[in-house]
Design a protein around this motif. Structure first.
Motif, PDB file in Angstrom:
ATOM      1  N   THR A  78      -2.490 -11.806  -2.044  1.00  0.00           N
ATOM      2  CA  THR A  78      -1.028 -10.995  -2.167  1.00  0.00           C
ATOM      3  C   THR A  78      -1.540  -9.896  -1.719  1.00  0.00           C
ATOM      4  OG1 THR A  78      -0.331 -12.176  -4.724  1.00  0.00           O
ATOM      5  CG2 THR A  78      -0.229 -10.238  -4.536  1.00  0.00           C
ATOM      6  N   LYS A  79      -2.721  -9.351  -1.916  1.00  0.00           N
ATOM      7  CA  LYS A  79      -2.468  -7.872  -1.492  1.00  0.00           C
ATOM      8  C   LYS A  79      -2.101  -7.800   0.061  1.00  0.00           C
ATOM      9  CE  LYS A  79      -7.254  -7.928  -4.447  1.00  0.00           C
ATOM     10  NZ  LYS A  79      -7.192  -9.477  -4.975  1.00  0.00           N
ATOM     11  N   SER A  80      -2.601  -8.672   0.652  1.00  0.00           N
ATOM     12  CA  SER A  80      -2.557  -8.954   2.135  1.00  0.00           C
ATOM     13  C   SER A  80      -1.057  -8.401   2.760  1.00  0.00           C
ATOM     14  CB  SER A  80      -2.899 -10.514   2.774  1.00  0.00           C
ATOM     15  OG  SER A  80      -4.376 -10.391   2.947  1.00  0.00           O
ATOM     16  N   ILE A  81      -0.087  -9.962   1.861  1.00  0.00           N
ATOM     17  CA  ILE A  81       1.521  -9.735   1.818  1.00  0.00           C
ATOM     18  C   ILE A  81       2.048  -8.107   1.255  1.00  0.00           C
ATOM     19  CG2 ILE A  81       3.888 -10.165   0.963  1.00  0.00           C
ATOM     20  CD1 ILE A  81       1.476 -12.365   2.436  1.00  0.00           C
ATOM     21  N   VAL A  82       0.856  -7.082   0.412  1.00  0.00           N
ATOM     22  CA  VAL A  82       1.347  -6.062  -0.013  1.00  0.00           C
ATOM     23  C   VAL A  82       1.232  -4.946   0.787  1.00  0.00           C
ATOM     24  CG1 VAL A  82       0.585  -4.036  -1.828  1.00  0.00           C
ATOM     25  CG2 VAL A  82       1.050  -6.354  -2.782  1.00  0.00           C
ATOM     26  N   SER A  83       0.125  -5.105   1.822  1.00  0.00           N
ATOM     27  CA  SER A  83       0.020  -4.128   3.226  1.00  0.00           C
ATOM     28  C   SER A  83       1.193  -3.678   4.016  1.00  0.00           C
ATOM     29  CB  SER A  83      -1.131  -4.887   3.690  1.00  0.00           C
ATOM     30  OG  SER A  83      -0.993  -6.091   4.757  1.00  0.00           O
ATOM     31  N   LEU A  84       1.849  -5.035   3.398  1.00  0.00           N
ATOM     32  CA  LEU A  84       3.400  -4.734   4.935  1.00  0.00           C
ATOM     33  C   LEU A  84       4.082  -4.006   4.416  1.00  0.00           C
ATOM     34  CD1 LEU A  84       3.839  -8.694   5.554  1.00  0.00           C
ATOM     35  CD2 LEU A  84       3.176  -6.586   7.051  1.00  0.00           C
ATOM     36  N   LEU A  85       4.252  -3.762   2.916  1.00  0.00           N
ATOM     37  CA  LEU A  85       5.314  -3.426   1.786  1.00  0.00           C
ATOM     38  C   LEU A  85       4.433  -1.340   1.919  1.00  0.00           C
ATOM     39  CD1 LEU A  85       5.959  -5.027  -1.105  1.00  0.00           C
ATOM     40  CD2 LEU A  85       7.339  -5.023   1.441  1.00  0.00           C
ATOM     41  N   TYR A  86       3.908  -1.373   1.878  1.00  0.00           N
ATOM     42  CA  TYR A  86       2.953  -0.145   2.291  1.00  0.00           C
ATOM     43  C   TYR A  86       3.716   0.970   0.217  1.00  0.00           C
ATOM     44  CZ  TYR A  86       1.413   4.530   1.602  1.00  0.00           C
ATOM     45  OH  TYR A  86       0.323   5.557   1.966  1.00  0.00           O
ATOM     46  N   SER A 118      -7.873  -1.389  -6.072  1.00  0.00           N
ATOM     47  CA  SER A 118      -7.718  -0.442  -5.185  1.00  0.00           C
ATOM     48  C   SER A 118      -6.242  -0.704  -5.127  1.00  0.00           C
ATOM     49  CB  SER A 118      -8.639  -0.837  -3.755  1.00  0.00           C
ATOM     50  OG  SER A 118      -9.614  -0.508  -3.899  1.00  0.00           O
ATOM     51  N   VAL A 119      -5.455  -2.385  -4.527  1.00  0.00           N
ATOM     52  CA  VAL A 119      -3.954  -2.299  -4.693  1.00  0.00           C
ATOM     53  C   VAL A 119      -3.620  -2.231  -5.468  1.00  0.00           C
ATOM     54  CG1 VAL A 119      -2.934  -4.567  -3.659  1.00  0.00           C
ATOM     55  CG2 VAL A 119      -5.862  -4.419  -3.352  1.00  0.00           C
ATOM     56  N   ALA A 120      -4.010  -2.395  -7.268  1.00  0.00           N
ATOM     57  CA  ALA A 120      -2.612  -1.506  -7.954  1.00  0.00           C
ATOM     58  C   ALA A 120      -2.166  -0.233  -7.350  1.00  0.00           C
ATOM     59  CB  ALA A 120      -3.925  -1.810  -9.322  1.00  0.00           C
ATOM     60  N   LEU A 121      -3.377   0.582  -7.416  1.00  0.00           N
ATOM     61  CA  LEU A 121      -3.006   2.189  -6.980  1.00  0.00           C
ATOM     62  C   LEU A 121      -1.748   2.168  -6.061  1.00  0.00           C
ATOM     63  CD1 LEU A 121      -6.361   3.357  -6.859  1.00  0.00           C
ATOM     64  CD2 LEU A 121      -4.317   4.358  -8.234  1.00  0.00           C
ATOM     65  N   VAL A 122      -2.056   0.941  -4.629  1.00  0.00           N
ATOM     66  CA  VAL A 122      -0.989   1.073  -3.709  1.00  0.00           C
ATOM     67  C   VAL A 122       0.200   0.764  -4.231  1.00  0.00           C
ATOM     68  CG1 VAL A 122      -1.142   0.076  -1.169  1.00  0.00           C
ATOM     69  CG2 VAL A 122      -3.097   0.577  -1.857  1.00  0.00           C
ATOM     70  N   GLY A 143       2.505  -0.631  14.701  1.00  0.00           N
ATOM     71  CA  GLY A 143       1.926   0.106  14.709  1.00  0.00           C
ATOM     72  C   GLY A 143       1.174  -0.004  13.412  1.00  0.00           C
ATOM     73  N   TRP A 144       2.065  -0.415  12.129  1.00  0.00           N
ATOM     74  CA  TRP A 144       0.928  -0.553  10.964  1.00  0.00           C
ATOM     75  C   TRP A 144       0.616  -1.653  11.092  1.00  0.00           C
ATOM     76  CZ3 TRP A 144       0.294   2.150   6.107  1.00  0.00           C
ATOM     77  CH2 TRP A 144      -0.508   1.859   5.720  1.00  0.00           C
ATOM     78  N   ILE A 145       1.218  -3.367  11.029  1.00  0.00           N
ATOM     79  CA  ILE A 145       0.411  -3.906  11.403  1.00  0.00           C
ATOM     80  C   ILE A 145      -0.604  -3.346  12.632  1.00  0.00           C
ATOM     81  CG2 ILE A 145       0.954  -6.842  12.816  1.00  0.00           C
ATOM     82  CD1 ILE A 145       3.400  -6.578  11.645  1.00  0.00           C
ATOM     83  N   LEU A 184     -18.106 -10.641   7.806  1.00  0.00           N
ATOM     84  CA  LEU A 184     -16.703 -10.522   8.482  1.00  0.00           C
ATOM     85  C   LEU A 184     -16.027  -8.346   8.107  1.00  0.00           C
ATOM     86  CD1 LEU A 184     -14.753 -12.963   6.236  1.00  0.00           C
ATOM     87  CD2 LEU A 184     -15.359 -12.957   8.446  1.00  0.00           C
ATOM     88  N   GLY A 185     -14.937  -8.500   9.167  1.00  0.00           N
ATOM     89  CA  GLY A 185     -14.399  -7.137   9.087  1.00  0.00           C
ATOM     90  C   GLY A 185     -13.504  -7.269   8.298  1.00  0.00           C
ATOM     91  N   TYR A 186     -12.942  -6.117   8.411  1.00  0.00           N
ATOM     92  CA  TYR A 186     -11.833  -5.876   6.917  1.00  0.00           C
ATOM     93  C   TYR A 186     -11.289  -4.419   7.675  1.00  0.00           C
ATOM     94  CZ  TYR A 186      -9.052  -6.230   2.485  1.00  0.00           C
ATOM     95  OH  TYR A 186      -8.359  -6.492   1.757  1.00  0.00           O
ATOM     96  N   GLY A 187      -9.279  -4.825   7.178  1.00  0.00           N
ATOM     97  CA  GLY A 187      -8.734  -3.870   7.560  1.00  0.00           C
ATOM     98  C   GLY A 187      -7.633  -3.271   6.576  1.00  0.00           C
ATOM     99  N   ARG A 188      -6.540  -2.869   6.797  1.00  0.00           N
ATOM    100  CA  ARG A 188      -5.906  -2.390   5.666  1.00  0.00           C
ATOM    101  C   ARG A 188      -5.187  -4.116   4.997  1.00  0.00           C
ATOM    102  NH1 ARG A 188      -1.880   1.787   8.345  1.00  0.00           N
ATOM    103  NH2 ARG A 188      -3.388   3.246   8.702  1.00  0.00           N
ATOM    104  N   LEU A 189      -6.350  -4.653   4.010  1.00  0.00           N
ATOM    105  CA  LEU A 189      -5.839  -5.242   3.279  1.00  0.00           C
ATOM    106  C   LEU A 189      -5.498  -6.702   3.730  1.00  0.00           C
ATOM    107  CD1 LEU A 189      -3.139  -4.288   0.337  1.00  0.00           C
ATOM    108  CD2 LEU A 189      -6.318  -4.097   0.565  1.00  0.00           C
TER     109      LEU A 189
END
Length: 296
Positions: free
Chosen positions: A49-57, A128-132, A206-208, A222-227
């Motif tokens: 779910t977190k990664s999907i939310v990264s698409l909505l900003y 973190s994601v709840a704040l987003v 650009g966001w992706i 591992l690396g971590y980007g925006r969720l």
């Protein structure tokens, strides 16, 4: 493999692996019995779910240590705040569960002690994601499920989904989304197409690109980007390393992407709250999906 519910993988938008099983399942921790899974079955994504939310900003902002915190830190889980999701999600002391049970979830998050400079340390955090999610809702004036339906799901032809909410009625941004496997695969393919769907721009390229670019390392390397998690497929699978990207969820839920090979893969499983839940989806990804690609 026991507890494996669904595997769905596509290369260049053509499905090359499809498996549906039967097994016991849950809906956000509530047992729902024995399920015969198929292409129409909604399934918990948990932290995918977190990664999907990264698409909505308030008063906490007056703390100089907290003034340094940005939206970028929330998106990369580098707030620097104390947070403990290493406990089982059945434990009320698990920070995500404590957040869901708190009278004010956002105050609960922002009151966590600062234990590192923002941006300096990765700490896995549903807070973190709840704040987003709160920022998105306040910016668009709609609930997150309504905005997701309008901005992401409807353009992709996703008609059925469910988003579990806490006792306060707020949709769980960290783990509450349920999608059918073919619909999650569509989201993976949207990312592979850099935000284009049937010639229409659904998400910013650009966001992706920024979301899939690692900005910090996790404790397990591992690396971590925006969720999104990032890594490289291990040898001897490929002559040269190929990067993969993934959304990971409790119980073995996975959305895997390998842009260089144009592969998107969905894995649903039912090994919730188990420490070794990562083993089966990782084996399926490495030994079945990538092996299938190599032999194609």
């Amino acid at each position: 493999m026991r507890d494996l519910h669904i595997v769905l993988a596509a290369r260049s938008e053509k499905v090359f692996l499809e498996h549906y099983a039967e097994g016991r399942d849950e809906e956000w921790g509530r047992p729902i019995g024995q399920i015969a899974f198929d292409a129409g079955t909604l399934h918990d994504l948990r932290s995918v779910t977190k990664s999907i939310v990264s698409l909505l900003y308030a008063d906490l902002a007056a703390d100089p240590a907290r003034e340094k915190i940005t939206i970028g830190h929330a998106l990369t889980m580098t707030l620097g705040m104390e947070w403990d999701e290493n406990r089982p999600y059945s434990d009320p002391q698990n920070s995500e569960i404590a957040m869901e049970n708190a009278p004010d979830r956002y105050r609960f998050i922002l009151e966590r002690p600062i234990i590192a400079d923002p941006g300096s340390r990765w700490i896995y955090s549903g807070g973190s994601v709840a704040l987003v999610g709160a920022i998105i809702e306040r910016g668009c004036g709609k609930s997150l499920p309504d905005f997701a339906r309008e901005a992401l799901f409807a353009p992709l032809g996703i008609e059925r989904f469910h988003w579990s909410a806490g006792g306060d009625g707020v949709a769980s941004v960290a783990s509450g989304l349920r999608l059918a496997a073919p619909d999650l695969l569509k989201i993976g393919q949207l990312l592979l197409r850099k935000g284009l769907w049937n010639g229409e721009r659904i998400a910013s390229e650009g966001w992706i690109n920024a979301s899939l670019t690692a900005t910090i390392s996790t404790p397990d390397g591992l690396g971590y980007g925006r969720l999104w998690f990032t890594g490289d497929a291990p040898a001897p699978a490929f002559a040269a390393p190929k990067s993969w990207y993934g959304g990971f969820g409790n119980g073995g839920q996975r959305l895997w992407l390998m842009p260089e090979a144009d592969i998107a893969a969905v894995i649903y499983a039912g090994k919730y709250n188990a420490q070794d839940a990562w083993v089966t989806p990782t084996r399926v990804w490495r030994e079945i999906i990538l092996a299938n690609f190599l032999n194609a």
